[in-house]
Design a protein around this motif. Sequence first.
Motif, short mmCIF file in Angstrom:
data_model
loop_
_atom_site.label_atom_id
_atom_site.label_comp_id
_atom_site.label_asym_id
_atom_site.label_seq_id
_atom_site.Cartn_x
_atom_site.Cartn_y
_atom_site.Cartn_z
N ARG A 59 -10.63 2.29 -1.12
CA ARG A 59 -11.24 0.98 -1.38
C ARG A 59 -10.18 -0.13 -1.32
NH1 ARG A 59 -15.47 2.18 -6.40
NH2 ARG A 59 -16.99 3.37 -5.15
N PHE A 60 -9.02 0.16 -1.87
CA PHE A 60 -7.94 -0.84 -1.83
C PHE A 60 -7.55 -1.16 -0.40
CE2 PHE A 60 -3.40 -1.64 -1.31
CZ PHE A 60 -3.28 -2.84 -1.99
N ARG A 61 -7.34 -0.11 0.42
CA ARG A 61 -6.95 -0.34 1.81
C ARG A 61 -7.99 -1.16 2.57
NH1 ARG A 61 -5.16 5.23 1.59
NH2 ARG A 61 -7.17 5.83 2.51
N VAL A 82 -9.93 5.40 -4.85
CA VAL A 82 -9.38 4.09 -5.20
C VAL A 82 -8.50 3.55 -4.08
CG1 VAL A 82 -7.88 2.85 -6.81
CG2 VAL A 82 -9.51 4.55 -7.67
N TYR A 130 -7.65 -4.74 1.24
CA TYR A 130 -6.31 -5.28 1.52
C TYR A 130 -6.13 -5.58 3.01
CZ TYR A 130 -1.18 -5.39 1.87
OH TYR A 130 0.12 -5.73 2.15
N PRO A 156 0.81 -1.23 0.00
CA PRO A 156 0.00 0.00 0.00
C PRO A 156 0.84 1.27 0.00
CG PRO A 156 -0.17 -1.13 2.12
CD PRO A 156 0.51 -2.08 1.19
#
Length: 660
Positions: free
Chosen positions: A86-88, A83, A91, A65
């Motif tokens: 949402r990834f964090r 984005v 993840y 990250p």
Amino acid sequence: MYKNLKYLIKHSAVILVILFFVRICFAVAFVPMNVISSNLAVFPRLLFNLLRFDVQVICYVLLLPTVLTLVFAALHKPWTERVLSRFRKVYFSIVCVLLLAISGIDMGFFANFNSHINITFFDFFNEGPVSLIQTVWEEYHCVYEAIAFLLVTIPVLLLIRRIESGNSSSRQSVRSSTVPTPSRRRIASLSVILLLYVAFLVIGMRGSVWRFPLQIEDTFVSNQKILNDLVPNAVYMFKKAYKEKKNAFRMESTADLLRQYKFKSLQEALDVYTEGKVKMQNNDTLAALQRALFAEVGDTLKQPQPNVVIVYCESWSNYLFNLQQKDADMYFGLERHFKDDLLFRNFQSVQNGTVASLENLYVSTPYPRFFASAYRFKTLPTSIALPFKDSNYRTTFMSGMDAAWENCAEALVHQQFDATYDKFHLLKDYPRATYNCIGVYDEYLFQALLDKLKKPSEKRQMIAVMTTTNHPPFEFPKDLKLPSLPESVYGRKCFAEHNRKVLDKYLTGFRYNNKVLNDFLDRFKASDAAKNTVLFITGDHNVRSILSYDVVDKRYEHSVPLYIYLPPYLRKEAYKSLTNRWGSHDDILATLAPFAFRHTKYFKMGKNLLDVSVPDSTYFSANVEQIESVPAYRKNAERLTDARNLLRHVYFGWYWRNKS
């Protein structure tokens, strides 16, 4: 950018709490309160090392990250915040679930095997997924454990969601078509923060700001195994187990071994090695190998069995004794002991590394890195401890190092050593003892050895000792005072190393070893322990780097001395005439056997150096890189060594395939 780094730190805190929560569960489940209350002094170090292991995991988790955050920051687009958020969320949810799952598995593994996840963990998958699932379902309270897992996991996932819900401002900014340009002052402060953050990641992944990175030795913080087991986390132990599995050695087929060692058949090798005394009957290869490789000692000695001590001195060079001169003391009194007792200088280590030499003596394995393999969890019939235990000895391994080094403590307990005595035992028993980054200084180790020999014991003792101080980075006691060496010593042509500081460290380590060894022998011989103890003292391998073998005779390249002390009732005048024989570590056990074993079978790799009935010319010294003997016997020695190594490989291959 600054805001995204804040979110990463918050997620890191969640992971840290999870790992700490797992430690609390582990302590409640496995650590007795009396162990905690009686070892409060070690808790600062325990907590510090625990934090190092956990921070290392966190920093590796942050790597991906962090890279994405930096890349997206460089894009300078308004949609990047959404984005990244949402990834964090996805993840860190996956990471936290995996951390909880592997931690739970690790605790279950510990409950069954009294050990964190190790290389044998992967053996479960060899049984097939169906049988694995069936075993888990039958032997574990799966329903209750699943409920407990959910009760812990759901709050964690909700917390991750809550952290990211604070990112609403970033979603609002997406509606704007432009992103405000930061001021110079803000850029400067952000650069400092980023620099500190990257430094934290680098140091955290290394796990240390000192000379050595975080390693398995850092799990040892006391002489209590269960407290040491609190230190590492499941992720580290899983990584260690996977690395060991990946590096596990492969066993060659008998046909390949025959080609490698240039024998037409196993019978030909047996004929060479046993002089035709062992024949295969009914194609029973195993029985023939056992007759060839194992020897049995009857009851030839009518006197009492002695205590036995085998000392491996770190990097104890044979050649460096040749530097002795009037104003350059190398012996520090050892010459008297060498003269009074037995000294073999035509002697070599079999292996050329510390752990390899220990493995060679303790289990005689032909495969390197045995202590790092799955096989270390099985007692091998070749273990040196077995014949001593069969002859009513108590077996102990002693060293000033952390016994976690190279899995020594873990491996030796499975090889039937009754006890290991390491750095933390020394520091507890000798509070004034000092140490360096390798281990407690040898002078305290020898004091502990002498005290152990003096102490009354119901059984005879076999003690295997490994010194540590004569080892890079060569850190010595602050109060050490040795006579300085003249410049003529440093200028000798025998040295390949010409850096005065480096050379001085090696020579100081050698001389320190000799000084403390002489002090020990003086006190030992003045004690009652000398009346019933056999001492074998040798080097684990020759000193490295500093000698030039373009100048020094090649026979010294892997040469270490062997000193033997025998109590008065075991001495024979004839032994004095045998010390010019060639020998190696392989001959140690065969030489000890007649003194120590009674009606006992043992794995015999070498010859009895004190056998007066055998010609000197038939003795040889087998190092993995060179063989030494009298010139006329060299070809015989090479062929015998090839035959022995072939038979040993075949024996170990059969044993591991059928017993492990």
